[in-house]
Write a protein that holds these residues in place. Sequence first.
Motif, mmCIF file in Angstrom:
data_model
loop_
_atom_site.group_PDB
_atom_site.id
_atom_site.type_symbol
_atom_site.label_atom_id
_atom_site.label_comp_id
_atom_site.label_asym_id
_atom_site.label_seq_id
_atom_site.Cartn_x
_atom_site.Cartn_y
_atom_site.Cartn_z
ATOM 1 N N TRP A 7 29.452 -13.819 49.869
ATOM 2 C CA TRP A 7 28.787 -13.643 48.572
ATOM 3 C C TRP A 7 29.017 -12.262 47.966
ATOM 4 C CZ3 TRP A 7 25.623 -9.547 49.256
ATOM 5 C CH2 TRP A 7 25.073 -9.337 50.514
ATOM 6 N N SER A 170 18.622 -20.716 52.784
ATOM 7 C CA SER A 170 19.531 -19.697 53.284
ATOM 8 C C SER A 170 19.230 -19.405 54.749
ATOM 9 C CB SER A 170 19.399 -18.416 52.454
ATOM 10 O OG SER A 170 20.313 -17.433 52.897
ATOM 11 N N SER A 257 27.233 -20.584 51.795
ATOM 12 C CA SER A 257 26.326 -19.470 51.545
ATOM 13 C C SER A 257 25.425 -19.823 50.381
ATOM 14 C CB SER A 257 27.120 -18.192 51.237
ATOM 15 O OG SER A 257 26.264 -17.182 50.752
ATOM 16 N N ALA A 259 23.138 -17.929 49.170
ATOM 17 C CA ALA A 259 23.109 -16.728 48.319
ATOM 18 C C ALA A 259 24.317 -16.707 47.393
ATOM 19 C CB ALA A 259 23.085 -15.472 49.189
#
Length: 314
Positions: A7, A170, A257, A259
């Motif tokens: 990310w 997450s 991910s 995020a």
Amino acid sequence: MKRRPPWVGPLVALVLVYALFAALTPDTFLRSQNLLTMARQTVVVGLCAIGMTLVIATGGIDLSTGSLVAFTTVVLAKLLRADVPPLPAALAATAVAGVAGVLVGTLVGRARMMPFIVTLGTMSALRGAAKGLASEQKIDADPRGLEALLTADLTAPGLWTTAALALLFSAVLAFSRFGRHVLAVGSNEAAARLCGIDTGRVKIAVYALSSLLAGVAGVMEFATLTVGDPTDSVGLELGVIAAVVIGGAPLSGGEGSVAGSMIGALLITVIRTGGVHLGLPSWVQEIATGTIIVIAVAVDRVRRARRPRVEVSR
């Protein structure tokens, strides 16, 4: 040497794009109300992107997201018009979305049908069901307080709900046994099965969770529209998949991910909002978004080619 989280790149891109539009239109783009509006506009895509991250991490795909969001708005509107209280109506509409996900997951996980084909058919079936349930027209319904879920205000429950769900999933993907199983299935399904992982159960759970999150997104969409619209969210799934890909998740699976997906969703919103502030036509915004998606995939391909082995990311 520890690999950089996937990310980081999308975050740098988000900061640069935001800084560019802020420099070009400082009088309007930097207003606090514009920031809140962009956050509000990211909620539906962001919620769906959380679930799509899980799906793509298993090596799957879900093309029915947009239809499911529209179907949820219709179901919610019908329940409200039937005098069902707003909270039970929202929960019931979300549960219906979850049931659809269980059916898709069963076909993919147990019948071992291709996710692309199953979700392509589901996309059409759900859109048709939404139109039939709504008699091919919008359903006006008194939101009875549900409109407060997603106002352009920092205290809007929808914003905090999205943030909480992003943090939760997450953590699930990064630290839980279920998250490890999801990534294992996407990395090598045959090996995961040999290790004793019930890959079918994992896929059912993943598609069910993705659809539940799409149902929550449908409730938020209704809070914005205050109508049940069977024609709403056409093409939403493309934006959601784009957010996940931009966030660093390869379509081949094995990585993901949440995020990064949320950052990808924010990046798409910033590009669209910045384009509006600059007075750019919608087709230019679409070209810019498509170009970023291609670049994100190319960068991911280069990144993966340089790695000596596949690693699990979070």
